[in-house]
Design a protein around this motif. Sequence first.
Motif, PDB file in Angstrom:
ATOM      1  N   VAL A 154      31.754  32.913  37.142  1.00  0.00           N
ATOM      2  CA  VAL A 154      31.950  33.962  37.657  1.00  0.00           C
ATOM      3  C   VAL A 154      31.310  34.072  38.256  1.00  0.00           C
ATOM      4  N   GLU A 155      31.720  34.760  39.926  1.00  0.00           N
ATOM      5  CA  GLU A 155      30.324  34.634  40.997  1.00  0.00           C
ATOM      6  C   GLU A 155      30.471  36.275  41.041  1.00  0.00           C
ATOM      7  N   SER A 156      29.882  37.225  41.237  1.00  0.00           N
ATOM      8  CA  SER A 156      29.266  38.750  41.501  1.00  0.00           C
ATOM      9  C   SER A 156      28.412  38.310  43.105  1.00  0.00           C
ATOM     10  N   GLY A 157      28.230  39.711  43.365  1.00  0.00           N
ATOM     11  CA  GLY A 157      27.446  40.160  44.501  1.00  0.00           C
ATOM     12  C   GLY A 157      27.346  39.370  45.775  1.00  0.00           C
ATOM     13  N   GLY A 158      28.743  39.210  46.337  1.00  0.00           N
ATOM     14  CA  GLY A 158      29.392  39.353  47.356  1.00  0.00           C
ATOM     15  C   GLY A 158      29.790  40.648  49.054  1.00  0.00           C
ATOM     16  N   GLY A 159      29.356  40.405  50.338  1.00  0.00           N
ATOM     17  CA  GLY A 159      29.960  41.867  50.369  1.00  0.00           C
ATOM     18  C   GLY A 159      30.241  41.533  51.991  1.00  0.00           C
ATOM     19  N   PHE A 160      29.472  42.822  52.460  1.00  0.00           N
ATOM     20  CA  PHE A 160      29.420  43.129  53.911  1.00  0.00           C
ATOM     21  C   PHE A 160      27.742  43.326  54.340  1.00  0.00           C
ATOM     22  N   VAL A 161      27.315  43.116  55.586  1.00  0.00           N
ATOM     23  CA  VAL A 161      25.894  43.265  56.092  1.00  0.00           C
ATOM     24  C   VAL A 161      25.493  42.417  57.105  1.00  0.00           C
ATOM     25  N   GLN A 162      25.000  43.755  57.700  1.00  0.00           N
ATOM     26  CA  GLN A 162      24.583  43.336  59.122  1.00  0.00           C
ATOM     27  C   GLN A 162      23.513  42.448  59.132  1.00  0.00           C
ATOM     28  N   ALA A 163      23.164  41.238  60.458  1.00  0.00           N
ATOM     29  CA  ALA A 163      22.857  40.900  60.607  1.00  0.00           C
ATOM     30  C   ALA A 163      20.831  40.939  60.020  1.00  0.00           C
ATOM     31  N   GLY A 164      20.823  40.823  60.099  1.00  0.00           N
ATOM     32  CA  GLY A 164      19.120  40.451  59.171  1.00  0.00           C
ATOM     33  C   GLY A 164      18.744  41.045  58.135  1.00  0.00           C
ATOM     34  N   GLY A 165      19.998  41.790  57.431  1.00  0.00           N
ATOM     35  CA  GLY A 165      19.990  41.840  55.845  1.00  0.00           C
ATOM     36  C   GLY A 165      19.856  40.780  55.080  1.00  0.00           C
ATOM     37  N   SER A 166      19.712  40.981  53.877  1.00  0.00           N
ATOM     38  CA  SER A 166      20.109  40.146  52.790  1.00  0.00           C
ATOM     39  C   SER A 166      21.287  40.659  51.298  1.00  0.00           C
ATOM     40  N   LEU A 167      21.417  39.535  50.923  1.00  0.00           N
ATOM     41  CA  LEU A 167      22.270  39.551  49.871  1.00  0.00           C
ATOM     42  C   LEU A 167      22.567  39.061  48.349  1.00  0.00           C
ATOM     43  N   ARG A 168      22.380  38.935  47.407  1.00  0.00           N
ATOM     44  CA  ARG A 168      21.937  38.078  46.197  1.00  0.00           C
ATOM     45  C   ARG A 168      23.251  37.773  45.526  1.00  0.00           C
ATOM     46  N   LEU A 169      23.297  36.275  45.442  1.00  0.00           N
ATOM     47  CA  LEU A 169      24.651  36.309  44.761  1.00  0.00           C
ATOM     48  C   LEU A 169      24.422  35.304  43.761  1.00  0.00           C
ATOM     49  N   SER A 170      25.207  36.064  42.346  1.00  0.00           N
ATOM     50  CA  SER A 170      25.249  35.621  41.158  1.00  0.00           C
ATOM     51  C   SER A 170      26.090  35.119  40.687  1.00  0.00           C
ATOM     52  N   CYS A 171      25.881  33.680  39.520  1.00  0.00           N
ATOM     53  CA  CYS A 171      26.851  33.396  38.863  1.00  0.00           C
ATOM     54  C   CYS A 171      26.684  33.398  38.258  1.00  0.00           C
ATOM     55  N   ARG A 172      27.322  32.646  36.387  1.00  0.00           N
ATOM     56  CA  ARG A 172      27.263  32.490  35.594  1.00  0.00           C
ATOM     57  C   ARG A 172      28.367  31.862  34.763  1.00  0.00           C
ATOM     58  N   ALA A 173      27.884  30.927  34.203  1.00  0.00           N
ATOM     59  CA  ALA A 173      28.824  29.910  33.394  1.00  0.00           C
ATOM     60  C   ALA A 173      29.427  30.180  31.972  1.00  0.00           C
ATOM     61  N   SER A 174      30.178  30.351  31.268  1.00  0.00           N
ATOM     62  CA  SER A 174      30.635  30.000  30.236  1.00  0.00           C
ATOM     63  C   SER A 174      31.186  29.507  29.650  1.00  0.00           C
ATOM     64  N   GLY A 175      31.802  28.255  28.373  1.00  0.00           N
ATOM     65  CA  GLY A 175      32.054  27.831  27.402  1.00  0.00           C
ATOM     66  C   GLY A 175      31.468  27.032  27.116  1.00  0.00           C
ATOM     67  N   SER A 176      32.276  25.172  27.142  1.00  0.00           N
ATOM     68  CA  SER A 176      31.470  23.665  26.179  1.00  0.00           C
ATOM     69  C   SER A 176      31.110  23.476  27.297  1.00  0.00           C
ATOM     70  N   GLU A 215      20.516  31.146  30.082  1.00  0.00           N
ATOM     71  CA  GLU A 215      21.531  32.249  30.096  1.00  0.00           C
ATOM     72  C   GLU A 215      22.931  31.729  30.998  1.00  0.00           C
ATOM     73  N   ILE A 216      22.278  30.390  31.442  1.00  0.00           N
ATOM     74  CA  ILE A 216      23.483  29.433  32.415  1.00  0.00           C
ATOM     75  C   ILE A 216      23.790  30.234  33.438  1.00  0.00           C
ATOM     76  N   THR A 217      23.332  30.885  33.871  1.00  0.00           N
ATOM     77  CA  THR A 217      22.941  31.763  35.518  1.00  0.00           C
ATOM     78  C   THR A 217      22.347  30.856  36.893  1.00  0.00           C
ATOM     79  N   VAL A 218      22.774  30.769  38.070  1.00  0.00           N
ATOM     80  CA  VAL A 218      22.574  30.184  39.301  1.00  0.00           C
ATOM     81  C   VAL A 218      22.852  31.900  40.138  1.00  0.00           C
ATOM     82  N   ASP A 219      21.511  31.561  40.903  1.00  0.00           N
ATOM     83  CA  ASP A 219      21.607  33.068  42.036  1.00  0.00           C
ATOM     84  C   ASP A 219      20.935  32.219  42.957  1.00  0.00           C
ATOM     85  N   LEU A 220      22.047  33.042  44.550  1.00  0.00           N
ATOM     86  CA  LEU A 220      21.100  32.642  45.507  1.00  0.00           C
ATOM     87  C   LEU A 220      21.099  34.028  45.765  1.00  0.00           C
TER      88      LEU A 220
END
Length: 120
Positions: A5-27, A75-80
């Motif tokens: 499950v990913e989160s953190g996308g969106g709209f940003v102006q050039a030069g800006g920053s965003l942080r994406l997160s992804c959480r894994a669950s299951g076997s 937590e089995i998460t990966v961020d960008l």
Amino acid sequence: QVQLVESGGGFVQAGGSLRLSCRASGSIFSIHTMAWYRQAPGKQRELVATITSAGGTNYADSVEGRFMISRDNAEITVDLQMNSLNPEDTAVYYCNLRARNALGINFESWGQGTQVTVSS
């Protein structure tokens, strides 16, 4: 069944920053790599960044020095963390997991994607 499950996308102006997160669950017994890919309209999906279970990282030339991938093994998460974004970074970003389940079977799983739009 493994879910990403990913989160953190969106709209940003050039030069800006965003942080994406992804959480894994299951076997998931052990993780080989976690990664972020992206796909811009009309283009093939491309690798953005990879991080191994030992913490080794690899980046596409186009994002080297601007993006940083990190993970939390417990937590089995990966961020960008994406800095100095430019319009060429506009794409759907996908989380990717390569791991092994409790039966010893290697598998690959993808998230549903999150849109990142950078305006000029």
